[in-house]
Design an enzyme around this catalytic site. Structure first.
Site, PDB file in Angstrom:
ATOM      1  N   ASN A  14       0.834  -1.215   0.000  1.00 48.02           N
ATOM      2  CA  ASN A  14       0.000   0.000   0.000  1.00 48.02           C
ATOM      3  C   ASN A  14       0.864   1.259   0.000  1.00 48.02           C
ATOM      4  OD1 ASN A  14      -3.016  -0.481   0.123  1.00 48.02           O
ATOM      5  ND2 ASN A  14      -2.282  -1.983   1.593  1.00 48.02           N
ATOM      6  N   ILE A  92      -1.257  -1.739  18.200  1.00 45.07           N
ATOM      7  CA  ILE A  92      -2.386  -0.988  18.736  1.00 45.07           C
ATOM      8  C   ILE A  92      -1.837   0.302  19.319  1.00 45.07           C
ATOM      9  CG2 ILE A  92      -4.123  -0.981  20.583  1.00 45.07           C
ATOM     10  CD1 ILE A  92      -4.468  -3.984  20.026  1.00 45.07           C
ATOM     11  N   HIS A 109      -8.325  -1.032   6.176  1.00 44.62           N
ATOM     12  CA  HIS A 109      -8.676  -2.313   6.797  1.00 44.62           C
ATOM     13  C   HIS A 109      -9.294  -3.201   5.720  1.00 44.62           C
ATOM     14  CE1 HIS A 109      -9.697  -5.094   9.989  1.00 44.62           C
ATOM     15  NE2 HIS A 109     -10.866  -5.251   9.409  1.00 44.62           N
ATOM     16  N   THR A 141      -9.413   6.513  15.106  1.00 40.93           N
ATOM     17  CA  THR A 141      -9.896   6.987  16.401  1.00 40.93           C
ATOM     18  C   THR A 141      -9.443   5.956  17.444  1.00 40.93           C
ATOM     19  OG1 THR A 141     -11.982   5.845  15.997  1.00 40.93           O
ATOM     20  CG2 THR A 141     -11.902   8.193  15.445  1.00 40.93           C
ATOM     21  N   GLU A 174      -7.503  -2.409  -2.429  1.00 36.75           N
ATOM     22  CA  GLU A 174      -6.852  -1.435  -1.534  1.00 36.75           C
ATOM     23  C   GLU A 174      -5.891  -0.544  -2.316  1.00 36.75           C
ATOM     24  OE1 GLU A 174      -4.927  -3.143   1.947  1.00 36.75           O
ATOM     25  OE2 GLU A 174      -6.515  -4.614   2.145  1.00 36.75           O
TER      26      GLU A 174
END
Ligand code: GRF
Length: 208
Positions: A14, A92, A109, A141, A174
């Protein structure tokens, strides 16, 4: 000239798609740096081959998630990012980190969010018998895979699909979707109201 900083953990396909379209469409922007949390990320070679500076902030070197994120944020800020792109970045992020970059940090995603957030997306899509899947680019977020949706691409799920064949089809989507969405962000083409993202000129936010 706007600065795009890309965070990766692995392959970097990507990243490559975004950097190529940035150059091909002569955006008023450049990929200023690629930062990886793994020294062995193949995407670092992809970046180097395109003349993009790379850095490693290895999460193993930090005692806590907070310490890693603080160090990562410092490394990112050195490149004065206008847009922060998560491209297969497998960490994360703490709420403090997310707040710092909120509104200019995006993720891709491999599902049609809000369905199938989290890991093992394609396996779960196949197990559920879905006939459609796809990819989602969204603002990041604090809640994992849940930010305002910028754009989605849909692909069919075929009767003889395996996790691998479905993953390949979604990844190809993507590579069209993510550069389009990052380009909009760079060009200031998006507005967000009540958690819903709209393209200012009404461009289609769905690829099929
Ligand atoms: C993609 O499948 C993307 O949806 C997920 O991580 C993968 C990254 O692939 N977030 P690459 O490193 O960009 O090739």
């Amino acid at each position: 000239m706007k600065n795009i900083v890309v965070l990766i953990s692995g392959r970097g396909s990507n990243l490559q798609a975004i950097a190529k379209v940035c150059a091909a469409e002569a955006w008023n922007a450049r990929v200023a740096a690629v930062i990886s949390n793994r020294a062995d990320a193949a995407g670092r070679d992809v970046a180097a081959a395109m003349g993009i500076a790379t850095e490693v902030v290895d999460h193993h070197g930090f005692a806590s998630r907070e310490a890693f994120d603080a160090n990562l944020a410092t490394a990112i800020e050195r490149h004065a990012p206008d847009v922060l792109v998560l491209a297969g970045f497998m960490r994360i992020l703490t709420p403090a980190f997310v707040r710092r970059f909120e509104g200019r940090m995006v993720n891709v995603h491999p599902s049609l969010l809000p369905a199938f957030a989290g890991l093992h997306t394609h396996r779960r899509v196949l197990q559920a018998g879905c006939k459609l899947s796809g990819a989602t680019v969204h603002f990041v977020t604090p809640e994992l895979d849940h930010g305002p949706i910028i754009a989605q691409a849909v692909v069919p799920v075929l009767a003889d699909d395996t996790e691998m064949s479905l993953a390949e089809r979604v990844l190809a989507a993507e590579h069209r979707l993510y550069p389009m969405a990052v380009g909009w962000l760079v060009q200031g083409s998006l507005r967000v109201a009540d958690g819903v993202v709209r393209h200012r000129a009404g461009a289609a936010q769905l690829l099929s």
